[in-house]
Design an enzyme around this catalytic site. Structure first.
Site, PDB file in Angstrom:
ATOM      1  N   ASP A  90       2.780  15.282  54.121  1.00 57.60           N
ATOM      2  CA  ASP A  90       2.736  13.868  53.725  1.00 57.60           C
ATOM      3  C   ASP A  90       3.026  12.856  54.826  1.00 57.60           C
ATOM      4  O   ASP A  90       2.393  11.818  54.886  1.00 57.60           O
ATOM      5  CB  ASP A  90       3.749  13.603  52.601  1.00 57.60           C
ATOM      6  CG  ASP A  90       3.563  14.511  51.403  1.00 57.60           C
ATOM      7  OD1 ASP A  90       2.791  15.480  51.498  1.00 57.60           O
ATOM      8  OD2 ASP A  90       4.202  14.251  50.382  1.00 57.60           O
ATOM      9  N   GLU A 142      14.167  23.485  51.496  1.00 55.50           N
ATOM     10  CA  GLU A 142      12.792  22.971  51.585  1.00 55.50           C
ATOM     11  C   GLU A 142      12.326  22.959  53.046  1.00 55.50           C
ATOM     12  O   GLU A 142      11.197  23.342  53.352  1.00 55.50           O
ATOM     13  CB  GLU A 142      12.764  21.560  50.990  1.00 55.50           C
ATOM     14  CG  GLU A 142      11.389  20.929  50.887  1.00 55.50           C
ATOM     15  CD  GLU A 142      11.443  19.517  50.297  1.00 55.50           C
ATOM     16  OE1 GLU A 142      12.560  19.008  50.040  1.00 55.50           O
ATOM     17  OE2 GLU A 142      10.370  18.922  50.109  1.00 55.50           O
TER      18      GLU A 142
HETATM   19  C1  GLC Z   1       6.138  17.248  49.275  1.00 56.90           C
HETATM   20  C2  GLC Z   1       5.361  18.033  50.332  1.00 56.90           C
HETATM   21  C3  GLC Z   1       4.131  18.633  49.701  1.00 56.90           C
HETATM   22  C4  GLC Z   1       4.549  19.472  48.509  1.00 56.90           C
HETATM   23  C5  GLC Z   1       5.374  18.660  47.510  1.00 56.90           C
HETATM   24  C6  GLC Z   1       5.972  19.501  46.395  1.00 56.90           C
HETATM   25  O1  GLC Z   1       5.408  16.165  48.814  1.00 56.90           O
HETATM   26  O2  GLC Z   1       5.021  17.233  51.411  1.00 56.90           O
HETATM   27  O3  GLC Z   1       3.448  19.427  50.626  1.00 56.90           O
HETATM   28  O4  GLC Z   1       3.436  20.000  47.880  1.00 56.90           O
HETATM   29  O5  GLC Z   1       6.450  18.062  48.180  1.00 56.90           O
HETATM   30  O6  GLC Z   1       6.758  20.516  46.927  1.00 56.90           O
END
Ligand code: GLC
Length: 434
Positions: A164, A406
């Site tokens: 993102d 994460e």
């Molecule tokens: C964040 C990450 C994305 C992922 C999401 C849910 O937005 O950047 O890649 O899919 O979280 O974990």
């Protein structure tokens, strides 16, 4: 240590299990995400292959009539405000009975379906592939029909890349997609007010997340897409963000190969137009190579230029397994260079020598387990067995030291972001069992 880690990873997946699908992390991410569920299924196949199949089947229940696979299927229980502005019911292709977003994420589905199938006996495998094949075909056809230029897929929002807030994508946003009122707001420091509305910073410190201004820009772009009902043709009329992402396309190349394997194993022939489009993508990836900088970049389709800002996307073409020896050697050299990707706890999402490197901020430096997994696999397929096993060992060591976070500080190895993160746990299982 390994048995304990394995049990810990299984416990994370069990705690995040919502029946037929898994949340990425309790609280912070309460819905089902596309590439998350693919990585989750890849790990779950060792624990319970039927449950791994359900994870992927529940993903395709969100598939649109035109083939698009949404990046989020919203949970019925959770009606967060982010959800309300990303819901795509205004598009006629959106499915009934499930509420989804209107954008996609990297096409990991074919890989996940293939790998889950490898854990089944031959008869079940055949019917599993036959069952999932039409969904993958429709998805790839949609990517080629609606989202491709010169053989490569483009993304219409940074979220579609899955990374993102990768610096190149943020810079591109700032260049074209920031609304005038946001520029003004930042000047008078009003953007800080966004904190009041943010839910993510209630679970994770703000220093580890996207900045308020970048977050508002993402939100504003999503609204713009929403107002255009997520229709590609209407978005293309006056695009504010359009990028050919190197990471997305590396995954696409590999997904095409998996799609061919799945079709061949059930004796099906892929539609001719799809096959001929697929044949172009691997070689088209080379158009993202910058001779001057000696690396892959993403391309802006607004300026037409490569976005000269380095990130881990530069290494992901390894995952295609189709690079020439010269290119693969160049990428491995970057991986080993101390100023770039060689840090205490590799692989950082932004190289160490980049001015945008921040060891704790989301996709701007931290190490992520899914990108490590893609690189390990790519190294193996490209003939770098020793480098692959070193990175696997180091990744397992990191998980053993810090747990299933994460993301991780690449300098200290400290865990960051959500604490019990599903794809970290799932890929930890895969790395341990491999
Ligand atoms: C964040 C990450 C994305 C992922 C999401 C849910 O937005 O950047 O890649 O899919 O979280 O974990």
């Amino acid at each position: 240590m390994e048995t304990e880690l394995l049990e810990q990873a299984k416990a994370v997946l069990a705690a995040n299990d919502r029946g037929d699908w898994t949340v990425p992390a309790d609280g912070l991410y309460p819905h089902q995400w596309l590439w998350d569920s693919c990585f989750i299924a890849i790990g779950l196949r060792y624990v319970d292959v039927a449950r791994a199949q359900k994870e992927l089947e529940s993903l395709v229940r969100g598939q649109w009539a035109n083939g698009m696979l949404p990046h989020i299927i919203f949970s019925k229980q959770n009606r967060s405000w982010e959800r309300r502005h990303e819901e795509a019911w205004i598009n006629p292709h959106a499915p009934n009975g499930v509420v989804t977003s209107g954008i996609t994420q990297p096409p990991m589905l074919a890989e996940a379906v293939w790998l889950v199938g490898q854990k089944l006996e031959s008869i079940e495998r055949r019917s599993w592939y036959a069952h999932m094949l039409p969904h993958i075909v429709k998805y790839h056809q949609w990517l080629y029909n609606e989202r491709c230029r010169d053989g490569l897929a483009f993304v219409i929002h940074p979220y579609e890349s899955g990374r993102d807030s990768s610096p190149g994508l943020l810079a591109e946003m700032k260049r074209y997609a920031w609304p005038w009122w946001l520029k003004l707001g930042v000047k008078v420091k009003l953007d800080a007010l966004a904190r009041v509305f943010r839910r993510d910073t209630k679970s994770v410190p703000a220093t580890q997340r996207i900045s308020p201004a970048d977050g508002i820009a993402d939100w504003a772009l999503m609204w713009r897409l929403h107002r255009r009902a997520y229709e590609t043709q209407s978005i293309l009329r006056r695009p504010k963000f359009l990028a050919v992402d190197a990471g997305f396309n590396a995954i696409f190349v590999r997904a095409n190969e998996r799609l061919e394997q799945i079709a061949a194993s059930v004796g099906d022939k892929l539609p001719e137009d799809l096959q001929s489009s697929m044949d172009q993508t691997a070689s088209a990836l080379e158009s993202l190579w910058s001779e001057a900088e000696g690396q892959y970049f993403s391309r802006s389709l607004i300026s037409g230029e490569l976005i000269n800002m380095s990130s881990i996307a530069a290494l992901l073409p390894l995952y295609t397994g189709k690079l020439t020896k010269e290119r693969a050697d160049q990428l491995v050299a970057m991986l080993k260079r101390r100023s770039q990707f060689k840090v205490n706890w590799p692989v950082p999402s932004v190289p160490h020598d980049s001015p945008s490197f921040d060891p704790i901020r989301y996709w701007q430096g931290p190490t992520w387990i899914n990108t490590n997994w893609l690189i390990i696999d790519g190294l193996e397929r490209s003939g770098f067995a020793e480098e692959a096993s070193d990175l696997r060992r180091k990744t397992i060591e990191l998980l053993g030291k810090s747990g299933c976070f994460e993301y991780f500080n690449p300098l200290t190895g400290d865990g960051l972001g959500a604490k019990d993160f599903s794809w970290t746990a799932a890929l930890c299982i895969d790395l341990l069992k491999h």
